[in-house]
Design a protein around this motif. Sequence first.
Motif, short mmCIF file in Angstrom:
data_model
loop_
_atom_site.label_atom_id
_atom_site.label_comp_id
_atom_site.label_asym_id
_atom_site.label_seq_id
_atom_site.Cartn_x
_atom_site.Cartn_y
_atom_site.Cartn_z
N PRO A 40 9.58 117.51 -15.60
CA PRO A 40 9.28 116.53 -14.36
C PRO A 40 9.66 114.91 -14.84
O PRO A 40 9.73 114.81 -16.04
N VAL A 41 10.37 114.42 -13.97
CA VAL A 41 10.25 113.12 -14.05
C VAL A 41 9.01 112.37 -13.23
O VAL A 41 8.62 112.72 -12.25
N GLY A 42 8.71 111.31 -14.17
CA GLY A 42 7.29 110.53 -13.51
C GLY A 42 7.77 109.36 -12.62
O GLY A 42 8.79 108.80 -13.16
N ALA A 43 7.17 108.96 -11.77
CA ALA A 43 7.21 107.90 -11.09
C ALA A 43 6.94 106.59 -11.90
O ALA A 43 6.25 106.65 -12.62
N VAL A 44 7.57 105.59 -11.34
CA VAL A 44 7.33 104.28 -12.26
C VAL A 44 6.25 103.66 -11.68
O VAL A 44 5.38 103.13 -12.38
N THR A 45 6.25 103.61 -10.26
CA THR A 45 4.83 103.00 -9.65
C THR A 45 4.09 103.87 -8.57
O THR A 45 4.53 104.88 -8.54
N VAL A 46 2.87 103.61 -8.74
CA VAL A 46 1.80 104.54 -7.80
C VAL A 46 2.36 104.87 -6.33
O VAL A 46 2.70 103.89 -5.76
N GLY A 47 2.63 105.90 -6.11
CA GLY A 47 3.16 106.23 -4.50
C GLY A 47 4.45 105.75 -4.50
O GLY A 47 5.00 105.96 -3.26
N LEU A 48 5.36 105.44 -5.26
CA LEU A 48 6.77 104.74 -5.17
C LEU A 48 6.53 103.71 -4.33
O LEU A 48 7.40 103.35 -3.64
N LEU A 61 1.98 99.80 -11.54
CA LEU A 61 2.53 101.02 -12.66
C LEU A 61 1.77 102.07 -12.28
O LEU A 61 0.57 102.18 -12.37
N ALA A 62 2.59 103.17 -12.49
CA ALA A 62 1.79 104.66 -12.30
C ALA A 62 1.30 105.00 -13.84
O ALA A 62 1.22 104.10 -14.67
N GLU A 63 0.59 106.13 -14.02
CA GLU A 63 0.02 106.54 -15.30
C GLU A 63 1.12 107.05 -16.08
O GLU A 63 1.19 108.02 -16.65
N ASP A 85 10.94 94.68 -7.82
CA ASP A 85 10.25 93.54 -8.34
C ASP A 85 10.75 93.52 -9.75
O ASP A 85 10.27 94.13 -10.62
N PRO A 86 11.27 92.21 -10.08
CA PRO A 86 11.81 92.34 -11.42
C PRO A 86 10.91 92.00 -12.66
O PRO A 86 10.59 92.38 -13.75
N VAL A 87 9.50 91.62 -12.24
CA VAL A 87 8.44 91.38 -12.99
C VAL A 87 7.85 92.92 -13.29
O VAL A 87 7.67 93.24 -14.41
N LEU A 88 7.60 93.61 -12.30
CA LEU A 88 7.08 95.07 -12.56
C LEU A 88 8.18 95.81 -13.45
O LEU A 88 7.60 96.78 -14.01
N MET A 89 9.53 95.69 -12.99
CA MET A 89 10.72 96.42 -13.68
C MET A 89 10.52 95.88 -15.16
O MET A 89 10.67 96.92 -16.09
N ARG A 90 10.17 94.60 -15.53
CA ARG A 90 10.35 94.26 -16.84
C ARG A 90 8.87 95.03 -17.66
O ARG A 90 9.25 95.51 -18.67
N ARG A 91 7.79 94.99 -17.01
CA ARG A 91 6.83 95.56 -17.56
C ARG A 91 6.96 97.13 -17.67
O ARG A 91 6.47 97.69 -18.69
N ALA A 92 7.60 97.89 -16.75
CA ALA A 92 7.83 99.34 -17.08
C ALA A 92 8.72 99.31 -18.20
O ALA A 92 8.55 100.39 -19.06
N GLY A 127 10.42 106.29 -24.12
CA GLY A 127 10.75 106.66 -22.72
C GLY A 127 11.73 105.91 -22.20
O GLY A 127 12.25 104.93 -23.09
N PHE A 128 12.29 106.32 -21.06
CA PHE A 128 13.21 105.27 -20.44
C PHE A 128 13.01 105.19 -18.84
O PHE A 128 12.61 106.22 -18.32
N ILE A 129 13.53 103.96 -18.21
CA ILE A 129 13.58 104.05 -16.69
C ILE A 129 14.78 104.36 -16.14
O ILE A 129 15.80 103.75 -16.58
N ALA A 130 14.86 105.15 -15.16
CA ALA A 130 15.85 105.58 -14.48
C ALA A 130 15.87 104.92 -12.94
O ALA A 130 15.18 105.13 -12.21
N GLN A 131 16.88 103.77 -12.88
CA GLN A 131 16.61 102.99 -11.93
C GLN A 131 17.69 103.59 -10.58
O GLN A 131 18.90 103.77 -10.97
N HIS A 132 16.94 103.46 -9.42
CA HIS A 132 17.88 103.64 -8.16
C HIS A 132 18.22 102.34 -7.77
O HIS A 132 17.65 101.47 -7.03
#
Length: 446
Positions: free
Chosen positions: A124-132, A137-139, A162-169, A178-183
């Motif tokens: 499974p791929v986890g969401a970055v943010t709650v409810g997309l 950030l999600a859990e 949001d660049p701030v949220l992306m940085r935090r992730a 882990g890693f972030i897969a960005q759309h």
Amino acid sequence: MTTQAYLITGGTTPDGVRNDVLLDAGEVLAVGADATAQAVERSAEHVDATGRIVLPGLVDLHTHLREPGREDAETVETGTRAAAMGGFTSVHAMANSTPVADTAGVVEQVWQLGREAGWCDVHPVGAVTVGLAGEKLAELGAMAASRAQVRMFSDDGICVWDPVLMRRALEYVKSFDGFIAQHAQEPRLTDGAQMNESELSSVLGLPGWPAVAEESIIARDVLLADHVGSRLHVCHVSTAGSVEIIRWAKSRGIQVTAEVTPHHLLLTEELVRSYDPVFKVNPPLRREADVMALREGLADGTIDTVGTDHAPHPAEAKQCEWSVAAMGMTGLETALPVIQQSMVDTGLLDWAGVARVMSMTPAIIAGLTDQGLVSAEGVLQSSVPANITVYDPRETRVVDPEQHTTKSRNSPYRGMTLPGRVTDVFLHGHRVVADACLATPRRASS
């Protein structure tokens, strides 16, 4: 679990050498003359692979299995059956289900459904943010610590704008590798967009989707990844400009990887002239020049992997007018034939290269420990998990989505003649596909 030994005979391994391959107890026991010698004492069943390519099992970092919540389009069972028929022994299920895979409970549900199905490994791929929703950030840590051991996080289908949220992730996932897969899609530049922005979009009267909407997010994110020293993966790269930005980032040592879909390597915006919604996809089909740049980028290693972005939809979501149709195409069962036509038959990749971009590299990116890998030279090795795909490149067939295993029929290749066919697939030594038909699933213990 009692296992059957198999001797795959007469096939050609990715290094171009004709080798026999012996599988037993879930591992590749031997390759070459040793395999033949040991097969007799193990009462191995022979699998004739004469004229075929023996590849390490394919790994897809970008699959939509829809379950839970959209079982009308796909389920884990039907999606993994399709994956097996396409030669995949491992798929990563994107988070945009209903409910969203943004908690440990949901990712564990998807993981367990994959184990129960038994056609391929499901990660499974986890969401970055709650409810997309792109707000908080999600859990991430809880999903990483769950039985699913999530390492890949994405709001795919929606950009983390949001660049701030992306940085935090990026900072957060770094703590557990882990890693972030960005759309990559700047939402303000694509509001109401229906196809690639070009002269053709003006002719057709469809709102355009500019290349810069993708490229500007990639440029921002590689700089953020460099700033925090974290890993970024770029989903479904589709433009020549994106390839150049990723090439520049890699030249600076930034930890960025990227994928391209089979359809962006073969299809162009010209197909939109038909107004057939089967060709509506996100990101959109681009120009011929973009297709050529993507092929070159995959061949030279700028683009690391092929991700199918298998996106099944029920008939009513596609059999309607273009403006209201859903975006997405099926792709698991046609991926390897499309790569053969666009990359191998054009001389841009050999079979060792196919093993690199469709098995070895995606497995390394995802940190899989249960995926049999080839060496850098494409040599199939012993003492690795027996995840094996046997592929016949000599066959040709007309694509008929009605014959596909996936639950949905929105394939853009309907009526096209494509080369090649997956004939056999072994998942941890268990034969899940035999003679181009589904065999029996591998039931994992709880």
